[in-house]
Design an enzyme around this catalytic site. Sequence first.
Site, PDB file in Angstrom:
ATOM      1  N   HIS A 105      76.661  55.188  -0.810  1.00 48.88           N
ATOM      2  CA  HIS A 105      75.725  54.189  -1.315  1.00 48.88           C
ATOM      3  C   HIS A 105      75.609  53.063  -0.290  1.00 48.88           C
ATOM      4  O   HIS A 105      76.175  53.161   0.818  1.00 48.88           O
ATOM      5  CB  HIS A 105      76.141  53.665  -2.697  1.00 48.88           C
ATOM      6  CG  HIS A 105      77.536  53.114  -2.768  1.00 48.88           C
ATOM      7  ND1 HIS A 105      77.975  52.075  -1.980  1.00 48.88           N
ATOM      8  CD2 HIS A 105      78.592  53.456  -3.562  1.00 48.88           C
ATOM      9  CE1 HIS A 105      79.225  51.783  -2.275  1.00 48.88           C
ATOM     10  NE2 HIS A 105      79.626  52.610  -3.217  1.00 48.88           N
ATOM     11  N   GLY A 117      76.926  50.217   0.015  1.00 53.67           N
ATOM     12  CA  GLY A 117      78.184  49.651   0.481  1.00 53.67           C
ATOM     13  C   GLY A 117      78.794  50.472   1.600  1.00 53.67           C
ATOM     14  O   GLY A 117      79.346  49.924   2.568  1.00 53.67           O
ATOM     15  N   HIS A 118      78.693  51.793   1.500  1.00 54.52           N
ATOM     16  CA  HIS A 118      79.229  52.664   2.548  1.00 54.52           C
ATOM     17  C   HIS A 118      78.411  52.549   3.834  1.00 54.52           C
ATOM     18  O   HIS A 118      78.967  52.571   4.938  1.00 54.52           O
ATOM     19  CB  HIS A 118      79.239  54.118   2.057  1.00 54.52           C
ATOM     20  CG  HIS A 118      80.063  54.327   0.835  1.00 54.52           C
ATOM     21  ND1 HIS A 118      79.640  55.091  -0.231  1.00 54.52           N
ATOM     22  CD2 HIS A 118      81.292  53.846   0.487  1.00 54.52           C
ATOM     23  CE1 HIS A 118      80.565  55.092  -1.160  1.00 54.52           C
ATOM     24  NE2 HIS A 118      81.570  54.342  -0.755  1.00 54.52           N
ATOM     25  N   GLY A 155      86.263  48.639   2.694  1.00 54.67           N
ATOM     26  CA  GLY A 155      85.664  47.589   1.881  1.00 54.67           C
ATOM     27  C   GLY A 155      86.695  46.842   1.055  1.00 54.67           C
ATOM     28  O   GLY A 155      87.815  47.316   0.847  1.00 54.67           O
ATOM     29  N   GLU A 156      86.298  45.669   0.556  1.00 54.29           N
ATOM     30  CA  GLU A 156      87.190  44.850  -0.257  1.00 54.29           C
ATOM     31  C   GLU A 156      87.052  45.119  -1.752  1.00 54.29           C
ATOM     32  O   GLU A 156      87.801  44.544  -2.540  1.00 54.29           O
ATOM     33  CB  GLU A 156      86.916  43.364   0.009  1.00 54.29           C
ATOM     34  CG  GLU A 156      87.300  42.919   1.417  1.00 54.29           C
ATOM     35  CD  GLU A 156      87.069  41.444   1.655  1.00 54.29           C
ATOM     36  OE1 GLU A 156      86.546  40.764   0.734  1.00 54.29           O
ATOM     37  OE2 GLU A 156      87.406  40.956   2.745  1.00 54.29           O
ATOM     38  N   LYS A 157      86.120  45.989  -2.152  1.00 47.98           N
ATOM     39  CA  LYS A 157      85.930  46.209  -3.586  1.00 47.98           C
ATOM     40  C   LYS A 157      87.210  46.720  -4.235  1.00 47.98           C
ATOM     41  O   LYS A 157      87.635  46.226  -5.277  1.00 47.98           O
ATOM     42  CB  LYS A 157      84.788  47.187  -3.853  1.00 47.98           C
ATOM     43  CG  LYS A 157      84.465  47.314  -5.351  1.00 47.98           C
ATOM     44  CD  LYS A 157      83.418  48.355  -5.632  1.00 47.98           C
ATOM     45  CE  LYS A 157      84.005  49.743  -5.592  1.00 47.98           C
ATOM     46  NZ  LYS A 157      84.950  49.993  -6.730  1.00 47.98           N
ATOM     47  N   SER A 202      79.113  50.827  -6.592  1.00 45.41           N
ATOM     48  CA  SER A 202      80.096  51.863  -6.864  1.00 45.41           C
ATOM     49  C   SER A 202      79.380  53.123  -7.315  1.00 45.41           C
ATOM     50  O   SER A 202      78.338  53.051  -7.988  1.00 45.41           O
ATOM     51  CB  SER A 202      81.063  51.404  -7.969  1.00 45.41           C
ATOM     52  OG  SER A 202      81.912  52.461  -8.367  1.00 45.41           O
TER      53      SER A 202
END
Length: 267
Positions: free
Chosen positions: A41, A43-44, A126-128, A164
Site C-alpha cells: 500500500h 505506506g510501503h 515504518g513506525e506504525k 494497513s
Amino acid sequence: MTFTPGNAVVVTDPAQFATYGRAFRKTGKRVVLVPLGTGIHAGHIALIRAAKSLLGSIVMVTFSGDEVPEDFAREGVDVVFHGVFNPPVRIRPQMDHLEDPEVISASITRTIAAINAAHASDVVVGEKDFEELVALQQAVSALNMEVQLHSLPTIRATGGVAMSLRNDRVPDDMHDAALALSAALTAGAHVAERGVDKILETVRGVLEAGGVTPDYVEVRDLGFGPAPETGDARLLAAATFGPVRLIDSVGVPVGIGFKNMGEEPGA
C-alpha cells in the site's frame, strides 16, 4: 548473473539473493533492505522511496504475497526476494510487550535473516508497528550487527487512519469507529504537556465517545520502558473492529510545551 538496475529482478532462492547482496557490497554501494509482507500500500511505497533516496543505494525488497506487484519495477527497486525467510530459531527481545511476543519474535527473526542474506548496510522500516521497530532495534544492537536502521513516520489515509492491509477488512458499519482510534491518539498528543495521566484520560474519553473499547492504551518511553515524567515518549493503542484488530501510535513530548516554559529574561 544478469542484472539490470531498477528493474525489480525477482529471485526465489535465498542463496541467489545473498549472491546479489554480496556482489553489491563489494562495489562499495549501500545495500538497502525494505522488508515487506504479503501486500503493498502507500505506506510501503513510501518506504521504498525513502530507501531510494539514500545516496548511492541499491534497494532490495522481500515480499511474500502471491504475485509480485508491478509497483516494485515502477519504483525502481533493484532486487525482489519473493518468499519468506523463516529460520528454525527465534530471537526473543526482553521487553514488556503489548502485542503477542511470539508474533514479534517471529517477525524480527525473519527480518534479521533477510538483513543477513542481503548483506544489507541499511534497512528501512515504518513506525506504525512501533513495538516491532523497537524490538528490531534491540536485536540489531544486542547482536552487534553492522546495519543502520531508518524508520519512517506512519503514512495515514483520509481521516487519519494508519495505512494497513487490515483496513480493507474493517466492516463498513465500523469505519467511523475505526477513525476514532487515530483521532484519540491525536487528541492525546495535543495534551502531552499536561502529563501521562491527562494523555491517557483524553485518549480513553475520545474512544468512549466514538463507541470504541480499546484493547490497550499505553504511554511508553522510546525504548518501550515505563513512560517518562518528562521527555519524548510513544502513545500506543489497539482496538478490535469486528474481525480486525488495528494498532496505532504517535510520538508525544510528555510534560513539554508552552505550559511548562519559564519566562525568558526580557520577554
